[in-house]
Every structure is written in C-alpha cells, then in structure tokens.
Motif scaffolding. Structure first.
Motif, PDB file in Angstrom:
ATOM      1  N   TRP B  21       0.625  -1.108  -0.170  1.00 57.17           N
ATOM      2  CA  TRP B  21       0.010  -0.143  -0.081  1.00 57.17           C
ATOM      3  C   TRP B  21       0.537   1.104  -0.014  1.00 57.17           C
ATOM      4  N   ARG B  22       2.149   1.652   0.569  1.00 53.80           N
ATOM      5  CA  ARG B  22       2.541   2.583   0.833  1.00 53.80           C
ATOM      6  C   ARG B  22       3.744   3.123  -0.427  1.00 53.80           C
ATOM      7  N   GLU B  23       3.676   1.730  -1.308  1.00 57.09           N
ATOM      8  CA  GLU B  23       4.191   1.904  -2.591  1.00 57.09           C
ATOM      9  C   GLU B  23       3.242   2.267  -3.872  1.00 57.09           C
ATOM     10  N   ARG B  24       2.418   2.100  -3.313  1.00 58.19           N
ATOM     11  CA  ARG B  24       1.047   1.890  -4.229  1.00 58.19           C
ATOM     12  C   ARG B  24       1.641   3.397  -5.642  1.00 58.19           C
ATOM     13  N   HIS B  25       1.855   4.377  -5.101  1.00 54.26           N
ATOM     14  CA  HIS B  25       2.401   5.645  -6.012  1.00 54.26           C
ATOM     15  C   HIS B  25       2.874   5.069  -7.377  1.00 54.26           C
ATOM     16  N   GLY B  26       4.204   4.393  -6.665  1.00 53.80           N
ATOM     17  CA  GLY B  26       5.531   4.359  -7.508  1.00 53.80           C
ATOM     18  C   GLY B  26       4.879   3.223  -8.588  1.00 53.80           C
ATOM     19  N   ARG B  27       3.384   2.352  -7.804  1.00 60.02           N
ATOM     20  CA  ARG B  27       3.607   1.181  -8.617  1.00 60.02           C
ATOM     21  C   ARG B  27       2.552   1.973 -10.015  1.00 60.02           C
ATOM     22  N   TYR B  28       2.070   2.101  -9.663  1.00 62.46           N
ATOM     23  CA  TYR B  28       0.703   2.262  -9.983  1.00 62.46           C
ATOM     24  C   TYR B  28       1.275   3.789 -10.964  1.00 62.46           C
ATOM     25  N   GLY B  84       5.205 -16.188  -7.160  1.00 64.44           N
ATOM     26  CA  GLY B  84       3.905 -15.116  -7.887  1.00 64.44           C
ATOM     27  C   GLY B  84       3.840 -15.454  -9.089  1.00 64.44           C
ATOM     28  N   TYR B  85       4.397 -15.313 -10.025  1.00 65.88           N
ATOM     29  CA  TYR B  85       5.027 -14.708 -11.158  1.00 65.88           C
ATOM     30  C   TYR B  85       5.409 -16.235 -12.582  1.00 65.88           C
ATOM     31  N   GLY B  86       5.250 -17.309 -10.966  1.00 64.39           N
ATOM     32  CA  GLY B  86       5.161 -18.526 -12.111  1.00 64.39           C
ATOM     33  C   GLY B  86       4.612 -19.009 -13.208  1.00 64.39           C
ATOM     34  N   GLU B  87       2.833 -18.710 -12.398  1.00 67.78           N
ATOM     35  CA  GLU B  87       2.104 -18.787 -14.754  1.00 67.78           C
ATOM     36  C   GLU B  87       2.350 -17.361 -15.284  1.00 67.78           C
ATOM     37  N   LEU B  88       3.178 -16.596 -15.302  1.00 69.10           N
ATOM     38  CA  LEU B  88       3.050 -15.445 -15.819  1.00 69.10           C
ATOM     39  C   LEU B  88       4.237 -16.040 -16.915  1.00 69.10           C
ATOM     40  N   SER B  89       5.245 -17.141 -16.589  1.00 69.64           N
ATOM     41  CA  SER B  89       6.815 -17.274 -17.187  1.00 69.64           C
ATOM     42  C   SER B  89       6.604 -17.988 -18.480  1.00 69.64           C
ATOM     43  N   ARG B 127      -1.517  -3.137 -15.470  1.00 67.82           N
ATOM     44  CA  ARG B 127      -1.225  -4.663 -15.417  1.00 67.82           C
ATOM     45  C   ARG B 127      -2.083  -4.883 -13.887  1.00 67.82           C
ATOM     46  N   LYS B 128      -2.353  -6.581 -14.065  1.00 65.76           N
ATOM     47  CA  LYS B 128      -1.921  -6.971 -12.902  1.00 65.76           C
ATOM     48  C   LYS B 128      -1.179  -7.948 -12.644  1.00 65.76           C
ATOM     49  N   HIS B 129      -0.168  -8.120 -11.112  1.00 66.68           N
ATOM     50  CA  HIS B 129       0.481  -8.993 -11.183  1.00 66.68           C
ATOM     51  C   HIS B 129       0.390 -10.021 -10.249  1.00 66.68           C
ATOM     52  N   LYS B 130       1.283  -9.810  -9.129  1.00 66.48           N
ATOM     53  CA  LYS B 130       1.239 -11.123  -8.552  1.00 66.48           C
ATOM     54  C   LYS B 130       0.474 -11.225  -7.220  1.00 66.48           C
ATOM     55  N   ARG B 131      -0.630 -12.275  -6.404  1.00 69.42           N
ATOM     56  CA  ARG B 131      -0.982 -11.736  -5.523  1.00 69.42           C
ATOM     57  C   ARG B 131       0.089 -11.303  -4.016  1.00 69.42           C
ATOM     58  N   GLU B 132      -0.910 -10.473  -3.409  1.00 70.98           N
ATOM     59  CA  GLU B 132       0.020 -10.046  -2.037  1.00 70.98           C
ATOM     60  C   GLU B 132      -0.534 -11.325  -1.088  1.00 70.98           C
ATOM     61  N   GLU B 133       0.744 -10.768  -0.317  1.00 69.40           N
ATOM     62  CA  GLU B 133       0.582 -12.351   0.984  1.00 69.40           C
ATOM     63  C   GLU B 133      -1.017 -12.471   1.248  1.00 69.40           C
ATOM     64  N   ASN B 134      -1.865 -11.783   1.562  1.00 69.58           N
ATOM     65  CA  ASN B 134      -3.201 -12.052   2.104  1.00 69.58           C
ATOM     66  C   ASN B 134      -3.965 -12.203   0.590  1.00 69.58           C
ATOM     67  N   GLY B 135      -3.139 -12.471   0.127  1.00 68.09           N
ATOM     68  CA  GLY B 135      -4.279 -12.708  -1.111  1.00 68.09           C
ATOM     69  C   GLY B 135      -4.830 -11.600  -1.873  1.00 68.09           C
TER      70      GLY B 135
END
Ligand SMILES: [Zn+2]
Lengths: 397, 147
Positions: B21-28, B84-89, B127-135
């Motif tokens: 959540w803290r890093e959302r601005h950079g990521r978005y 978390g990225y296995g299915e995108l490989s 784009r959608k990335h991976k699931r966070e640790e809370n799902g």
C-alpha cells in the motif's frame, strides 16, 4: 584516503569446507567447526589464542538476528568481540575489512574471519526471491537478482559486440582449473563439451553461469610480529570496498556522484574505486598482479571485473578470455580455483574468502596441479547484491 | 501461493501488505521524486531520504515519462520465475530508457517474444501482477509495444 601508518596484516592460514553439495546431517554451528579448527591448527593456534572474530552470513538461510553471539558461544570464545555481517555475497570481505582494522590499529593481534552459507537451513524457493538488496520496484514486481545478472550480461554482449562463445571459453577455463582443484565442486567428471557450453538454450546459459554450494570458510589474520613468532611465511593482506546504487536502473548514468555519471550497467566504477584504494594501501599497481580471482556469477561478470580492476581496458575482457590469457600460462591466470562456475558460488560463505584462500595456496606454492609459476601479487574481487557492494582484496608476498 | 496450492501458507519472509500500500504511487504511476533544491529526478522515489546530488531532503512527487525504448532484453526461459510470477513465465524482462532519461527494469507484455529487441519503442500499461501475501491481487506498471 591517506596511506595509514599501521601494523602490517598477515594471512596466517585459511581453510574452506569440502565440495559436498549438501550437509544435511549438520546444523550450521556444527558444520563450521571443522573448517575453523583446521585453519587454526595450520597456524599452530587454538581457539583460546583468538582475540577477535567476525562472521559473514546471509540471514535468508541462517535465520539468526545475532549470529556473532551464537558463534562466540559455539566456538567457546566468550567473551571476545565477535561481529556478524549480513551483506550478501561479498560479506566475507566486509568481515575481513573489520578484522584488518582491528589488527592494523594494534588493538588486537589475532583475528578470524568466518563465512557461512547453508541454504539447506531454509526453504530454498522462499529464500530465493528476497536474497539481494531489492528496493521498491524490482523484487516487488517480480524481478530477482537472476534477472539483474542476465540483463547485465546481455547488455555487456550487446555493448561490446560479443557472442556467447567468449562466455563458453571462460566457463571452459574455469572447469579446467576445477578438475585440478580437489576442493572444487566440479573436480571430477568429463570436461563440458563445446556443444554444451555454446548451447543457446537454458542448459547452455546454466553452463556459463554460477552453480551454488554450501560453504564454511575461515581466514586467520595476525599482525606481522605474531607471524614472525609463529614462523609463518608472510602473505600480506589489504582490502577495500565501495558501493553503487541498489536499484539496477540507477546503474545507467547515475547523477548522485560524478564518479558514476559516465557509466552504465556493463561498467563497474565501484570496483575501480575499491581497487584504487586497495592498490594504494598495498603499494602495488594493476600491472603487478600475477593472479586474479574474480566474482563470475556469469562469465561476463568475470570479464567486467578484469576490466575494472585495471587488468585489461574496458570492453577487452571478452577478447582477453578468448585469447587464452586467463589460463595458467596466460598473462593473468584467473579463477584458478574454478570460479563460481566450477569451484561454485557460496555467497556469504566464501565468495570472497575462498578467493583469498586460493590466492594464499598459490602464493605459498600449495596449489598442486594448478600452481601458477612464482606469483608475488594476487587480487580477489567479489561483489554483493549486484555491485551495490564491490570489494577488492590484495594478498601478496 | 499458486493454483496448485491455493491456501495461504504462513511464511517468515513475507512482506506485510501495508508495504504494498505504501508503495502504490510508484507502482501505479511510476511516481518518483524531484529534488526541490537541485531539480534532479529520481526513481524509485527518494521521499524522506536524502538527495545524493545536493543532500537536500525536500522532494516533490515526479511522474516518470510513460514512453521509452528497450535497452536490452532477457527472455526469461531459465525456469526460475520469481515468487508469484510462475504462471506468467516466460516473461520478456527488459531495461527501458524512458523518454525523460530515467532507466528502469520492467517487462513487456501482449506481444510475441521476437517483437522485443533493443531499440523497441514501448509505453507504460497498467496490469495485474501477483497476489499479495493477504491474497489480494497487486497491480502495477508493465509495458506494451508503442507502435
Ligand atoms: Zn538535490
């Protein structure tokens, strides 16, 4: 940096653990004992003679918050100072720097540097992702140190117009040395074929890239007067290190320090900064180096290191390798222990210390079939967390 | 966590979701920092840190250019996808020089591997990335071809 007026530091002895890939029956404390005792014994010292210690580890596989305390206790060395460092693959160099400082200042005379890598202590897949210095938008977005390394290799090849044949030559040379080093992981078995090393697919990439191992290492440092008393043939040690930004994007034209601004990901100015200081303290120049041990997590990393240590000009590492100058008869025999590709990569356990160990064997004429003729000055280079830490150690007669 | 093991497994080395959540601005929005004193731009953000160029601690948010050019590419075929990225490989992982001079690591999506080469023009996509640790799904920047 002033040339300090200090006591000279001698590497009295060293030991590394054998090439067993897995040591499942031993916890990490038990695993390191044999190596420590072997190194002390070679120097005719006991645990009671040691005045200060340090240990390099990676907290992703040794889950301790205060490993210095644990090791002082395990070795029966309580109450001496024992510093623990978790600074990735080059952590052993930081430990060496700490002990070097204790000794040159005259505060202590006998110190040990330990390295410990035991990935079987921790679930490997879970540990793999966070290993490194990942900051906000790399690890989180699914980029690991393997991506960093692979991209850097691709950029180096692209920039200097090399093909994977130079990496194949590098890897072949590492295997040649490893077949002559009983401590190397790839000590036995047939040499890899040209076809295997030049394979354009994943198998070829792996063959030209580091393989991992467990490692316990121990370096025993003493001041010159102690070395004399112990009748040890002196090999003098000096070390220096420098940092580079942690985010890989900032390895292109970083404006935070003018020494980095002109450079990109295929250039290693922090190695240059560390090397210049280490050479100055040791009183040498790059052209005096007889043997180099460099950190070749990929073959191209090894070539870049030779360039930024000043052994060859930038961009010439691939050519130097292809022309055979890293071989035992070459201009600068390199990674004579087999390197990360064939001796194998042990991160905090020995990626620096095992190189110092090999240089010590070479300087004291104990390198057996891979002995280089009459070396006097050796260099060991290691990086941590993708060149956000670059270290250079000099061991010389 | 993946389709084979959909249940959450407690892990010692998990990031807290608050970090995401803290890093959302950079990521978005690829939001970094501009130094108020020397005007230098930085990515990732140096908010609350120190400007390496002038040692100031005053920054204003800076959104990086959303178009750029591929410097170099790694076709990730090694079989070690990130958690978390296995299915995108296999992913097409790249270094990109953005049009404002900032260099970043990212990936190019929605195209064939052979379409991504040094010099390829790309633009940012959300784009959608991976699931966070809370799902929960984590979103952020990736890149697509800029034809
Ligand atoms: Zn500034």
């Amino acid at each position: 940096m002033q040339k300090p007026n200090f006591k000279k530091v001698v590497l009295a002895s060293a030991a590394v653990s054998g090439p067993e890939r897995s040591v499942l029956g031993l916890g990490y404390r038990q695993f390191i004992m044999k190596t420590v005792l072997e190194a002390l014994d070679k120097a005719k010292l006991t645990v009671k003679d040691v005045e200060v210690g340090s240990i390099s580890y990676n907290e992703r596989n040794i889950t301790e918050g205060a490993l210095g305390c644990v090791m002082a206790d395990a070795l029966g060395m309580v109450p001496i100072p024992f510093v623990s460092i978790s600074q990735a693959c080059a952590g052993g160099a930081i430990c060496s720097d700490i002990i070097w400082n204790y000794l040159v200042s005259g505060r202590y005379k006998i110190g040990i540097v330990l390295g410990l890598n035991k990935p079987d202590n921790f679930d490997f897949r879970d540990a793999m992702g966070p290993i490194g210095n990942y900051c906000d938008y790399d690890f989180m977005l699914g980029f690991t140190h393997e991506n960093y390394g692979h991209l850097r290799s691709e950029w180096y090849k692209q920039k200097y117009n090399y093909t994977d044949s130079v990496a194949a030559k590098w890897a072949w040379q590492c295997h040649w040395y490893a077949r002559r080093n009983p401590m190397a992981l790839a000590n036995s078995g047939p040499m890899p074929t040209d076809e295997q090393l030049n394979d354009p697919g994943p198998a070829g990439y792996r063959a030209r890239t580091a393989t991992g191992r467990n490692m316990a290492s121990c370096l025993v440092f003493v001041t010159e007067d102690v070395a004399e008393k112990l009748k040890i043939e002196p090999t003098y040690f000096n070390v220096s290190y420098a940092h580079r930004p942690v985010y890989i994007g900032n390895h292109f034209g970083y404006t935070g320090d003018e020494r980095f601004a002109p450079y990109d990901m295929a250039e290693q100015p922090a190695i240059k900064i560390a090397a210049e200081e280490a050479y100055k303290i040791a009183g040498i120049t790059a052209d005096k180096i007889d043997i180099a041990q460099v950190h070749d997590l990929s073959s191209y990393d090894g070539m870049m290191a030779l360039e930024w240590l000043g052994i060859v000009p930038p961009g010439q590492g691939g050519k130097f390798t292809a022309e055979g100058h890293t071989s035992i008869e070459g201009k600068c025999p390199t990674n004579t222990d087999g390197g990360a590709i064939a001796f194998a990569h042990s991160s905090a356990g020995g990626d620096f210390s095992s190189k110092i160990y090999e240089n010590w064997l070479q300087l004291t004429g104990k390198a057996g079939e891979r002995q280089v003729k009459n070396p006097k000055v050796t260099v060991a280079q290691a990086y941590g967390t993708h060149h956000s830490l670059d270290v250079v150690g000099i061991l010389k007669k | 966590m993946n389709s084979q093991f959909p249940e959450l497994v407690p892990r010692l080395e998990s990031y807290a979701t608050i970090k995401t959540w803290r890093e959302r601005h950079g990521r978005y929005r690829m939001q970094g920092s501009r130094c108020k004193k020397c005007n230098e731009i930085w990515f990732p953000s140096r908010d609350a840190l120190i400007c390496p160029k002038c040692q100031s601690r005053e920054f204003i948010p800076y959104e990086c250019a959303r178009t750029g050019e591929v410097l170099t590419v790694q076709h990730e075929i090694m079989g070690y996808p990130a958690m978390g990225y296995g299915e995108l490989s296999p992913r097409k992982i790249v270094m990109i020089k953005l049009d404002d001079g900032v260099t970043i690591i990212s990936e190019v999506v929605d195209c064939a591997a052979e379409e991504v080469k040094p010099g390829t023009k790309v633009k940012m996509a959300f784009r959608k990335h991976k699931r966070e640790e809370n799902g929960c799904w984590m979103y952020g920047y990736k890149f697509v071809l800029n034809k």
